[in-house]
Design an enzyme around this catalytic site. Structure first.
Site, PDB file in Angstrom:
ATOM      1  N   SER A 173       0.827  -1.208   0.000  1.00 40.92           N
ATOM      2  CA  SER A 173       0.000   0.000   0.000  1.00 40.92           C
ATOM      3  C   SER A 173       0.861   1.257   0.000  1.00 40.92           C
ATOM      4  O   SER A 173       2.053   1.225   0.340  1.00 40.92           O
ATOM      5  CB  SER A 173      -0.912   0.017   1.231  1.00 40.92           C
ATOM      6  OG  SER A 173      -1.737  -1.113   1.243  1.00 40.92           O
TER       7      SER A 173
HETATM    8  N1  SAH Z   1      -0.228  -4.096   4.037  1.00 38.57           N
HETATM    9  C1  SAH Z   1       0.165  -4.978   2.975  1.00 38.57           C
HETATM   10  C2  SAH Z   1      -0.966  -5.031   1.981  1.00 38.57           C
HETATM   11  C3  SAH Z   1      -0.830  -6.099   0.978  1.00 38.57           C
HETATM   12  S1  SAH Z   1      -2.141  -6.170  -0.196  1.00 38.57           S
HETATM   13  C4  SAH Z   1       1.413  -4.426   2.320  1.00 38.57           C
HETATM   14  O1  SAH Z   1       1.523  -3.224   2.261  1.00 38.57           O
HETATM   15  O2  SAH Z   1       2.254  -5.159   1.842  1.00 38.57           O
HETATM   16  C5  SAH Z   1      -3.362  -7.088   0.682  1.00 38.57           C
HETATM   17  C6  SAH Z   1      -3.007  -8.483   1.056  1.00 38.57           C
HETATM   18  O3  SAH Z   1      -4.195  -9.107   1.579  1.00 38.57           O
HETATM   19  C7  SAH Z   1      -2.560  -9.368  -0.101  1.00 38.57           C
HETATM   20  O4  SAH Z   1      -1.309  -9.912   0.200  1.00 38.57           O
HETATM   21  C8  SAH Z   1      -3.629 -10.453  -0.189  1.00 38.57           C
HETATM   22  O5  SAH Z   1      -3.125 -11.715  -0.558  1.00 38.57           O
HETATM   23  C9  SAH Z   1      -4.154 -10.462   1.245  1.00 38.57           C
HETATM   24  N2  SAH Z   1      -5.484 -11.035   1.414  1.00 38.57           N
HETATM   25  C10 SAH Z   1      -6.594 -10.887   0.672  1.00 38.57           C
HETATM   26  N3  SAH Z   1      -7.615 -11.590   1.188  1.00 38.57           N
HETATM   27  C11 SAH Z   1      -7.139 -12.198   2.322  1.00 38.57           C
HETATM   28  C12 SAH Z   1      -7.696 -13.055   3.317  1.00 38.57           C
HETATM   29  N4  SAH Z   1      -8.967 -13.452   3.291  1.00 38.57           N
HETATM   30  N5  SAH Z   1      -6.904 -13.463   4.316  1.00 38.57           N
HETATM   31  C13 SAH Z   1      -5.604 -13.078   4.399  1.00 38.57           C
HETATM   32  N6  SAH Z   1      -5.021 -12.267   3.499  1.00 38.57           N
HETATM   33  C14 SAH Z   1      -5.779 -11.830   2.479  1.00 38.57           C
END
Ligand code: SAH
Length: 219
Positions: free
Chosen positions: A66
């Site tokens: 993000s």
């Molecule tokens: N704060 C993180 C955001 C990553 S994007 C960063 O900045 O790196 C969001 C993440 O949520 C992704 O890695 C995706 O695989 C995960 N995600 C989506 N649905 C999910 C779920 N039900 N349980 C766990 N992770 C999930």
């Protein structure tokens, strides 16, 4: 190459902090955490030169790290003092996990993509971060074993609040969750009051979808 020193990006990180302050981030503990955590370690080598732009970047597996402003704003909304137990959903790169580890007592982080959680686990171990536990699984179900949590922070957008989150939140605890459509959401903070969640809308955001039993179907 012999004699090559890996850049530490200190100046770039300082400029990012100034940008975040200009955009309204006030919590000094959050700004200090951003100063302490090397974001360039959490992005692919090909985008490392852009690690301190206030921008989201691709991290593989169709996911993104993000925008720093969104991380800062979301974490600020948790109002952490250092004593809390925090549940993070969507470990992704592990960058926000590392920020939370500086700001809370204990962090529990759930990710559904094995490749991402393994990479994040390795990075945090290399950085000697010890107050984080990680789980591969469907984060729409929370992580029942270690609740209730003082804060829950979700890095992906949901169509509605998964029931597990209100169940696993401590009284007075805060849930930060983007709620809305698959493409666009509103960043919301919910405070638990008895059996109710008090909702406050913060700002429009664009997160990847939260995929799972309490979220969106895959695909
Ligand atoms: N704060 C993180 C955001 C990553 S994007 C960063 O900045 O790196 C969001 C993440 O949520 C992704 O890695 C995706 O695989 C995960 N995600 C989506 N649905 C999910 C779920 N039900 N349980 C766990 N992770 C999930």
């Amino acid at each position: 190459m012999a004699g090559t020193v890996e850049p530490s990006f200190r100046g770039a990180r300082r400029r990012l902090i100034e940008t975040l302050q200009d955009k309204g981030i006030k919590d000094l503990a959050v700004l200090n955490a951003i100063d302490a955590v090397q974001r360039h370690k959490f992005v692919p080598a090909s985008t490392r030169h852009r690690a301190y732009e206030d921008a989201a970047l691709p991290i593989g597996s169709g996911q993104t790290i993000s925008q720093p402003f969104v991380h800062a704003r979301s974490i600020e909304l948790l109002e952490l003092t250092g004593r809390e137990r925090v549940l993070e959903i969507g470990t992704g790169s592990g960058y926000q996990t590392a920020l939370l580890a500086q700001l809370a007592a204990q962090v529990f982080s759930v990710e559904r993509v094995a490749l991402l959680i393994e990479r994040a686990r390795t990075l945090l171990a290399e950085m000697d971060v010890r107050n984080v536990s990680m789980l591969l699984g469907d984060g729409t179900l929370g992580w029942r074993d270690y609740g209730p949590y003082d804060g829950i922070i979700v890095g992906a957008g949901a169509p509605h609040v998964p029931t597990a989150y209100s169940e696993q939140l401590a009284e007075g605890g805060r849930l930060v969750l983007p709620v809305g459509g698959r493409e666009e959401q509103v960043l919301c903070v919910f405070t638990k009051r008895g059996t109710q969640l008090e909702r406050r809308d913060i700002t429009p955001v664009r997160f990847v979808p939260l995929i799972g039993a309490g979220g969106w179907p895959p695909g």
